[in-house]
Design an enzyme around this catalytic site. Structure first.
Site, PDB file in Angstrom:
ATOM      1  CB  SER A 116      30.897 -67.866   7.027  1.00 43.06           C
ATOM      2  OG  SER A 116      29.945 -67.782   6.110  1.00 43.06           O
ATOM      3  CD  GLU A 212      31.621 -62.155   8.623  1.00 41.92           C
ATOM      4  OE1 GLU A 212      31.892 -61.643   7.530  1.00 41.92           O
ATOM      5  OE2 GLU A 212      31.252 -63.062   8.786  1.00 41.92           O
ATOM      6  CG  HIS A 277      32.383 -63.661   4.442  1.00 42.41           C
ATOM      7  ND1 HIS A 277      31.893 -63.546   5.587  1.00 42.41           N
ATOM      8  CD2 HIS A 277      32.165 -64.836   3.791  1.00 42.41           C
ATOM      9  CE1 HIS A 277      31.295 -64.785   5.867  1.00 42.41           C
ATOM     10  NE2 HIS A 277      31.354 -65.657   4.896  1.00 42.41           N
TER      11      HIS A 277
END
Length: 307
Positions: A116, A212, A277
């Protein structure tokens, strides 16, 4: 794009440091994550500021200086064999320039894990330290605590990396074909935000890009991909693997954006690859040479992620 130095794998009894370079951490989740690590016969230690919360900006785990100090101290401690991020969130950009990269380079290679917002540090570890890093679950993250696949894949990558040289997603091909290159990537929004900063990669030429994101509507994904395209950052990319897009709108709408923006590159694109995620997120290494087979939904590493 060159291959990067592979850090050593872990062995039972290894000491691992848990730090929070970005968002604040729940003590309950942190303790649960430490228990998982102890169950792997690891010796986890926690940075002194991991449970801090910034006095005015509640989305940060303490001050920029303290978050940077925790990461640098852990990395430069010769007794620490790996550094794991407690969570993502936001804040790594704010502290990346406070790190003494010369001292960290002198400390030598060790495994680094996060995802992330930690994308910013994956880029910096590649450009400043020349190290392979692991895009994997956060040590205090819900998926790591609750999902056996996420735990098992990270554990195998850390202890027996030769056992996960072939990463199978079970996904499909957005654009069919095979491609070879050196892996790089992370969270799309952070790659776009990192453009032009001192520690970012200049581009993806010669690389297999793994991307992502979470909570971004299709038009925002369009905007970020268009930014990477217009800047030339995607010039010369050899192939693309698309991870999870949780909360990014109906997948049919998002898929149309991904096909529109990436289809013109003329390279294989694999979708639904199972990292990021999502429940049971796979651990993927950045900085290793690999082959992507979009039709089979596999990423095969030339060498294990860790030596």
């Amino acid at each position: 794009m060159r291959e990067l130095t592979r850090p050593p794998r872990l062995a039972p009894g290894a000491r691992v440091a848990v730090v929070a370079p970005s968002g604040p951490v729940s003590e309950e989740r942190l303790q649960a994550g430490l228990d998982v690590l102890r169950g792997w016969d690891l010796d986890p230690v926690v940075g002194p500021h991991v449970l801090d919360r910034h006095g005015r900006l509640g989305y940060l785990a303490g001050t920029d200086a303290d978050r940077a100090a925790d990461l640098q101290a852990a990395w430069c401690d010769p007794a620490v064999d790996a550094v794991l991020c407690a969570r993502g969130g936001y804040g790594a950009q704010r502290m990346a320039d406070l790190l003494d990269w010369t001292a960290m380079r002198a400390a030598g290679p060790k495994a680094f894990v996060g995802f992330s917002d930690i994308t910013v540090l994956h880029q910096a570890f590649a450009t400043r330290l020349g190290l392979v890093t692991l895009h994997g679950p956060a040590a205090a993250g819900v998926d790591f605590l609750k999902n056996a696949r996420a735990q098992d894949h990270l554990r195998a990558t850390l202890f027996a990396p030769e056992s996960v040289r072939s990463i199978a997603s079970g996904g499909t091909a957005l654009v069919p074909g095979r491609a070879r290159g050196v892996t790089l990537g992370g969270c799309l929004s952070m790659l776009a935000a990192d453009l032009g900063t001192p520690h970012a990669r200049d581009g993806a030429r010669g690389g297999l890009l793994l991307i992502e994101d979470v909570g971004e509507q299709p038009y925002r994904v369009d905007r970020m991909l268009t930014q990477l395209l217009r800047s030339g950052w995607l010039d010369g990319v050899t192939g693309i693997a698309l991870g999870s897009w949780d909360g990014c709108g109906p997948y049919g709408e998002l898929r149309a954006v991904l096909a529109d923006r990436l289809g013109g590159l003329g390279v294989p694109v694999a979708e639904e690859f199972g990292f990021g995620h999502c429940p049971g997120a796979l651990t993927v290494p950045f900085g290793v040479r690999a082959e992507l087979d979009a039709d089979a939904g596999t990423l095969t590493l030339d060498e294990p992620a860790l030596r």
